[in-house]
Motif scaffolding. Structure first.
Motif, short mmCIF file in Angstrom:
data_model
loop_
_atom_site.label_atom_id
_atom_site.label_comp_id
_atom_site.label_asym_id
_atom_site.label_seq_id
_atom_site.Cartn_x
_atom_site.Cartn_y
_atom_site.Cartn_z
N VAL A 168 0.85 -1.19 0.00
CA VAL A 168 0.00 0.00 0.00
C VAL A 168 0.89 1.24 0.00
O VAL A 168 1.79 1.37 0.84
N SER A 198 0.80 -1.02 4.68
CA SER A 198 0.66 -2.38 4.16
C SER A 198 0.31 -3.36 5.27
O SER A 198 -0.55 -4.23 5.11
N ALA A 243 -3.30 -2.61 6.40
CA ALA A 243 -4.31 -3.11 5.46
C ALA A 243 -4.57 -4.60 5.68
O ALA A 243 -5.72 -5.06 5.58
N ALA A 289 -5.19 3.41 5.82
CA ALA A 289 -5.37 2.02 5.39
C ALA A 289 -6.60 1.36 6.01
O ALA A 289 -6.83 0.18 5.77
N HIS A 326 -8.18 4.34 -1.09
CA HIS A 326 -7.60 3.06 -0.68
C HIS A 326 -8.65 1.95 -0.69
O HIS A 326 -8.38 0.84 -1.17
N ARG A 327 -9.84 2.25 -0.19
CA ARG A 327 -10.90 1.23 -0.20
C ARG A 327 -11.20 0.77 -1.62
O ARG A 327 -11.37 -0.42 -1.88
N LYS A 346 -8.18 -1.29 -2.97
CA LYS A 346 -8.11 -2.60 -2.33
C LYS A 346 -9.22 -3.51 -2.84
O LYS A 346 -9.04 -4.74 -2.92
#
Length: 454
Positions: free
Chosen positions: A57, A148, A151, A185, A418-419, A422
């Motif tokens: 991430v 990272s 997450a 994250a 980020h969501r 991911k």
């Protein structure tokens, strides 16, 4: 006489000395031979991910921008560099006027990266770009490693909130950066007040074992906390005997007690016993929080336990919890004469296991009909016939143009990005078991247009 107030203020605002000695010796030599004024392109990327990791991430871009804006040399710093022999007079004059006037393009903060992803590109004169290496990498590597790890913990928590509480397990500056990285994250909050003050990360916390031990009895401590913070507070019930602590907590706050925290023992078994006892006492809405060296594996092991909130610290900010992202900052193109329009040639390191690919690169992520990433496509701009665009969404955005910041996402926007990024990963990518990345951006595979994937 030196004005210590002025020095203290400057020390608090400038990031110029957050660098390595050799950055300035390179600058000194480049100024002497003229290379300093040649146009150059540097890229930050990771040759590989930490062992067992399937994705990374990107985090720290916002902090990098802040740090570059503050990367200026005052007379006190330059005088010290002269006195210690790091620089000469010509370099001193250059540094006193230094301000980054180049361009930066980068993956959006919160995005996913894989081996060889061109995460960040810096272009400008060799002199203004080369001395940013240490500053950029120190932020990018630390924050991306934290994000990272965070997450993965968010995935393991499967919708249950996480509190970042690692401040006492790292240094004071890293604690603030870690809280920000964990929040972007997907963590819900942090215990660190500076992260709340500086970045707007929600903060929370109640009491430690010292508060209980500082009173003549657990009952007295709980009564004091409830009187000050209300019945919605969370009481730490494992200082002595957990079942008795739970009973005392409910007696002190009533059945509307907000929560209890467990910090020791077999957390799964203790949470189950605590839930049963709370329910028998009528405290059916009281939440159960667990802490104590949690990582993604222990969180996943608690999936079936009646846990409402996880607190993670040591394994998030400590070295074992966030192996370095391993990003490097490499020169990939340079001009052989000064001037903004001088032709540039690709350059690359050829050393075994540490090689790089020359030429400025841009990247795209291809998605299938379900919205899952299928390829990371890299276009090497210097090659003949290189297309202007690639398939999928463009991964780099303009961040700084001619020294001016043009990318200003809020922390809420970074979290949302980020969501979305991911969500492009598959169940295989999100598997917590050690594995290898499904996607690898490989600029050597097919020449000027590269697609790497399963």
């Amino acid at each position: 006489m030196v004005n210590m107030t002025t020095m203290t203020t400057a020390a608090a605002t400038s990031t110029a000395m957050l660098t390595d000695h050799y950055e300035l010796t390179m600058l000194r030599a480049a100024l002497a031979d003229g290379t300093a004024h040649h146009q150059a392109v540097f890229e930050a990327f990771a040759r590989r991910l930490p062992d067992g990791r399937r994705y990374g991430v990107v985090a720290g871009l916002g902090r990098i921008v802040e740090a570059i804006e503050s990367f200026t040399f005052d007379t006190h710093r330059v005088a010290w560099l002269l006195d210690t022999g790091v620089i000469d007079g010509h370099t001193a004059d250059h540094l006193l006027g230094y301000q980054f006037t180049g361009n930066i393009d980068a993956y959006r903060e919160g995005d996913i990266y894989f081996p060889n992803s061109p995460v960040l590109t810096v272009s400008g004169t060799f002199a203004e770009c080369v001395i940013l290496e240490t500053l950029i990498l120190s932020i990018l590597n630390h924050d991306s490693a934290i994000a990272s790890a965070a997450a993965r913990m968010v995935s393991a928590a499967d919708g249950r909130p996480l509190l970042e509480m690692g401040s006492r397990r790292t240094n004071e500056s890293a604690a603030v950066a870690a809280a920000r990285a964990a929040y972007l994250a997907g963590f819900a909050s942090t215990s660190n007040l500076q992260a709340g003050f500086q970045y707007g990360v929600p903060t929370r916390g109640t009491a430690a074992h010292a508060f209980t031990l500082g009173h003549t009895s657990e009952r007295e401590a709980f009564a004091s906390q409830v009187a000050a913070l209300g019945t919605g507070t969370t009481l730490l019930v494992d200082t002595y005997d957990i079942p008795q602590g739970i009973r005392t907590a409910v007696e002190a706050a009533g059945t509307n007690l907000g929560g209890i925290r467990l910090d020791s023992g077999d957390l799964g078994d203790e949470a189950r016993r605590a839930r049963a006892l709370l329910d028998s006492l009528g405290a059916t809405s009281t939440k159960i929080s667990v802490t104590s060296d949690l990582d993604e594996y222990t969180i996943a092991a608690l999936a079936d336990a009646p846990v409402d909130l996880y607190g993670a610290g040591t394994r998030l900010v400590g070295g074992s919890g966030h192996p370095t992202a391993g990003m490097v900052y490499k020169l990939v193109a340079v001009a052989d004469e000064p001037g903004p329009y001088a032709p540039m040639r690709p350059v690359a390191k050829k050393a075994t296991s540490k090689g790089s690919v020359g030429g400025r690169k841009v990247a795209y992520r291809s998605l299938d009909h379900q919205g899952h990433a299928t390829r990371e496509v890299v276009v090497v701009r210097h090659l003949p016939g290189a297309p202007e665009t690639g398939p999928g969404r463009a991964l780099q955005v303009a961040v700084i143009r001619d020294g001016h910041v043009v990318h200003h996402p809020s922390l809420a926007e970074i979290r949302a990005h980020h969501r979305g990024a991911k969500a492009e990963l598959t169940a295989l990518d999100l598997d917590l078991a050690p594995g290898t990345p499904r996607l690898v951006a490989d600029p050597t595979a097919l020449g000027n247009l590269i697609g790497a994937g399963a």
